[in-house]
Design a protein around this motif. Structure first.
Motif, short mmCIF file in Angstrom:
data_model
loop_
_atom_site.label_atom_id
_atom_site.label_comp_id
_atom_site.label_asym_id
_atom_site.label_seq_id
_atom_site.Cartn_x
_atom_site.Cartn_y
_atom_site.Cartn_z
N ALA A 262 0.84 -1.21 0.00
CA ALA A 262 0.00 0.00 0.00
C ALA A 262 0.87 1.25 0.00
CB ALA A 262 -0.93 -0.01 1.21
N PHE A 263 1.95 1.23 0.79
CA PHE A 263 2.84 2.39 0.83
C PHE A 263 3.58 2.56 -0.51
CE2 PHE A 263 3.23 1.12 5.56
CZ PHE A 263 2.04 1.77 5.85
N ALA A 264 4.00 1.44 -1.10
CA ALA A 264 4.68 1.50 -2.40
C ALA A 264 3.72 2.01 -3.48
CB ALA A 264 5.22 0.12 -2.77
N ASN A 265 2.46 1.60 -3.39
CA ASN A 265 1.46 2.08 -4.36
C ASN A 265 1.29 3.60 -4.26
OD1 ASN A 265 1.04 -0.55 -5.16
ND2 ASN A 265 -0.92 -0.79 -4.12
N LEU A 266 1.29 4.12 -3.02
CA LEU A 266 1.17 5.57 -2.85
C LEU A 266 2.39 6.27 -3.42
CD1 LEU A 266 -0.48 7.96 -1.69
CD2 LEU A 266 0.86 7.72 0.41
N TRP A 267 3.58 5.70 -3.16
CA TRP A 267 4.80 6.31 -3.72
C TRP A 267 4.71 6.35 -5.25
CZ3 TRP A 267 8.55 6.09 -7.21
CH2 TRP A 267 9.63 6.96 -7.05
N THR A 268 4.22 5.28 -5.83
CA THR A 268 4.11 5.20 -7.29
C THR A 268 3.16 6.28 -7.82
OG1 THR A 268 4.55 2.83 -7.21
CG2 THR A 268 3.55 3.67 -9.22
N LYS A 269 2.08 6.54 -7.09
CA LYS A 269 1.16 7.61 -7.49
C LYS A 269 1.83 8.98 -7.36
CE LYS A 269 -3.48 5.72 -7.16
NZ LYS A 269 -3.13 4.31 -7.31
N ALA A 270 2.63 9.14 -6.32
CA ALA A 270 3.36 10.41 -6.16
C ALA A 270 4.33 10.60 -7.32
CB ALA A 270 4.11 10.41 -4.82
N PHE A 271 5.00 9.54 -7.71
CA PHE A 271 5.93 9.64 -8.83
C PHE A 271 5.19 9.95 -10.13
CE2 PHE A 271 8.26 7.85 -12.43
CZ PHE A 271 9.44 8.55 -12.32
N LYS A 272 4.04 9.32 -10.31
CA LYS A 272 3.23 9.60 -11.51
C LYS A 272 2.84 11.07 -11.56
CE LYS A 272 -0.96 8.20 -13.98
NZ LYS A 272 -2.16 7.33 -13.98
N ALA A 273 2.42 11.60 -10.41
CA ALA A 273 2.06 13.02 -10.35
C ALA A 273 3.26 13.89 -10.72
CB ALA A 273 1.56 13.36 -8.94
N HIS A 274 4.41 13.58 -10.14
CA HIS A 274 5.63 14.33 -10.42
C HIS A 274 6.00 14.24 -11.90
CE1 HIS A 274 9.73 15.85 -9.90
NE2 HIS A 274 10.17 14.77 -10.53
N ASP A 287 -2.85 6.51 1.90
CA ASP A 287 -3.89 7.03 1.01
C ASP A 287 -3.95 8.54 0.87
OD1 ASP A 287 -4.82 7.69 3.53
OD2 ASP A 287 -6.60 6.42 3.45
N GLU A 288 -2.94 9.26 1.33
CA GLU A 288 -3.03 10.72 1.32
C GLU A 288 -1.93 11.31 0.43
OE1 GLU A 288 -3.03 14.42 4.52
OE2 GLU A 288 -3.44 12.39 5.23
N LEU A 289 -2.37 12.01 -0.62
CA LEU A 289 -1.44 12.62 -1.56
C LEU A 289 -1.89 14.05 -1.85
CD1 LEU A 289 1.00 12.13 -3.50
CD2 LEU A 289 -0.67 11.47 -5.24
N HIS A 290 -1.01 15.02 -1.53
CA HIS A 290 -1.32 16.43 -1.76
C HIS A 290 -0.54 16.90 -2.98
CE1 HIS A 290 -2.62 17.31 2.66
NE2 HIS A 290 -2.70 16.02 2.40
N VAL A 291 -1.26 17.56 -3.89
CA VAL A 291 -0.61 18.00 -5.13
C VAL A 291 -1.03 19.42 -5.50
CG1 VAL A 291 -0.35 15.67 -6.08
CG2 VAL A 291 -2.44 16.96 -6.55
N LEU A 292 -0.18 20.03 -6.28
CA LEU A 292 -0.43 21.37 -6.81
C LEU A 292 -0.47 21.23 -8.33
CD1 LEU A 292 1.76 24.46 -5.75
CD2 LEU A 292 0.85 24.18 -8.05
N GLY A 293 -1.55 21.70 -8.94
CA GLY A 293 -1.67 21.62 -10.39
C GLY A 293 -2.97 20.93 -10.80
N ASP A 294 -3.13 20.76 -12.10
CA ASP A 294 -4.36 20.19 -12.66
C ASP A 294 -4.32 18.67 -12.54
OD1 ASP A 294 -6.67 19.59 -14.01
OD2 ASP A 294 -5.90 20.16 -16.00
N TRP A 295 -4.67 18.17 -11.37
CA TRP A 295 -4.53 16.74 -11.09
C TRP A 295 -5.54 15.88 -11.85
CZ3 TRP A 295 -8.81 14.41 -9.04
CH2 TRP A 295 -9.76 15.24 -8.43
N ARG A 296 -6.65 16.46 -12.29
CA ARG A 296 -7.69 15.67 -12.98
C ARG A 296 -7.23 15.15 -14.34
NH1 ARG A 296 -10.75 19.32 -9.97
NH2 ARG A 296 -12.40 18.33 -8.71
N ARG A 297 -6.20 15.75 -14.90
CA ARG A 297 -5.68 15.22 -16.17
C ARG A 297 -4.75 14.02 -15.92
NH1 ARG A 297 -0.44 16.71 -16.70
NH2 ARG A 297 0.27 18.48 -15.43
N VAL A 298 -4.43 13.77 -14.65
CA VAL A 298 -3.53 12.67 -14.29
C VAL A 298 -4.28 11.52 -13.61
CG1 VAL A 298 -1.46 12.03 -12.97
CG2 VAL A 298 -1.65 14.32 -14.01
N PHE A 299 -5.19 11.87 -12.70
CA PHE A 299 -5.91 10.86 -11.93
C PHE A 299 -7.42 10.98 -12.16
CE2 PHE A 299 -2.17 11.96 -9.21
CZ PHE A 299 -1.50 10.74 -9.33
N PRO A 300 -8.09 9.87 -12.47
CA PRO A 300 -9.55 9.93 -12.60
C PRO A 300 -10.20 10.14 -11.23
CG PRO A 300 -8.78 7.66 -12.79
CD PRO A 300 -7.56 8.53 -12.75
#
Length: 323
Positions: A262-274, A287-300
């Protein structure tokens, strides 16, 4: 002869039956039915697991020999396994004031049930080699992480240097990140391991049944079933180690591996965002990921396990990422 793997259509709807029975017994009292279901979530999860495993290729070894590193040192203490739980906040934001979105990753532990789990008794080996056909726990020296300014360290927040015992998902993540595709770090050094032959599909039917029940409950606005399903998979993970609440399964190795996944999956999502040019501001827990930017084009966006939902939106500026 070995029985054929049970087709999904042959599976009784154990979740639906349990909810129906609880609602009948409570005479339609939703709170009473929900409370009763939450109390029996652990034994019901084990019954569901048994039903899902009928005719399966591999047997579950419920009480294998466990190496000392997986045993608690005191009754209330911990064992020696490092799960690589992220607890990271970006030190500095870009200049200006920004609107930051806190995203919630749905069903993190449910998704993490898909992970490489050791099937049999863990066997000891020494040396800097990794066999992808096996899984378990590994004593490694992690590589230096030089991207702390923009991405969390994949081994989580660790104050001490030197070797530590990690699980299969953490090791595989580090090996992947050290490969030519990513090139983000040096390979970890493996000193010794406790592993067994492994499969990624051991809990797949169990996971799929819970996922489908969760999706149906969301579609039908059925909060009783939704909370029951959530309790089943979360308590299943939390009690499969050394717990008085579930004596049917003693697999602390699986518990640590699933949590680490679960932690590795979150890291992978953070990397995808980056990688998609979002600014990653914070990554916490499962399960907590904070981002700046238009995240809807990255995550459904949505409530499904492959989607994310908005937990909070807040404003922060330079040196104010802690808001």
């Amino acid at each position: 002869a070995r029985r054929a793997f049970q087709d999904a259509s042959d599976m009784p709807d154990l979740i639906g039956q349990a909810v129906h029975a609880a609602m009948e017994k409570s005479q339609g009292d939703v709170e009473a039915a929900s409370a009763a279901l939450l109390k029996r979530a652990i034994p019901d999860a084990m019954i569901l697991l048994d039903a899902c495993r009928k005719g399966a290729r591999y047997d579950i070894i419920a009480h294998p020999w466990i190496p000392d590193v997986l045993k608690k040192k005191t009754a209330r203490g911990a064992d020696e396994i490092w799960e690589a739980r992220p607890k990271w906040t970006r030190a500095a934001l870009p200049p200006g004031t920004h609107e930051i979105t806190a995203l919630d990753i749905n069903g993190a532990y449910l998704s993490a049930l898909k992970t490489h789990l050791p099937l049999g008794v863990l066997e000891h080996s020494a040396g800097n080699t990794h066999d992808r056909r096996r899984a378990g726990i590994h004593l490694i020296t992690p590589p230096p992480w030089e991207h702390e300014a923009v991405l969390p360290n994949p081994i989580g927040n660790r104050d001490e240097a030197g070797p530590l015992w990690v699980t299969e998902p953490t090791l595989r993540l580090l090996l992947r990140l050290s490969g030519t595709k990513y090139g983000l770090c040096e390979p970890p050094v493996i000193h010794e391991s406790f592993t067994s032959g492994a499969t990624e599909n051991l809990l797949e039917k169990f996971r799929g049944t819970l996922r489908d029940a969760r999706e149906t409950a969301i579609a039908e606005d059925d909060e009783v079933t939704l909370e029951y399903v959530k309790a089943m998979y979360s308590k299943f993970v939390s009690t499969m180690g050394e717990s008085n609440y579930n004596r049917e399964l003693y697999r602390p190795d699986w518990m640590h591996i699933i949590r680490s996944q679960a932690f590795a999956n979150l890291w992978t999502k953070a990397f995808k965002a980056h990688n998609e040019n979002l600014t990653v501001v914070r990554a916490m827990g499962t399960d907590e990921l904070h981002v700046l930017g238009d995240w809807r084009r990255v995550f459904p966006e949505g409530r499904g396990v492959t989607e994310v939902k908005v937990k909070d939106v807040y404003t922060a500026g330079v040196g104010d990422a802690e808001n």
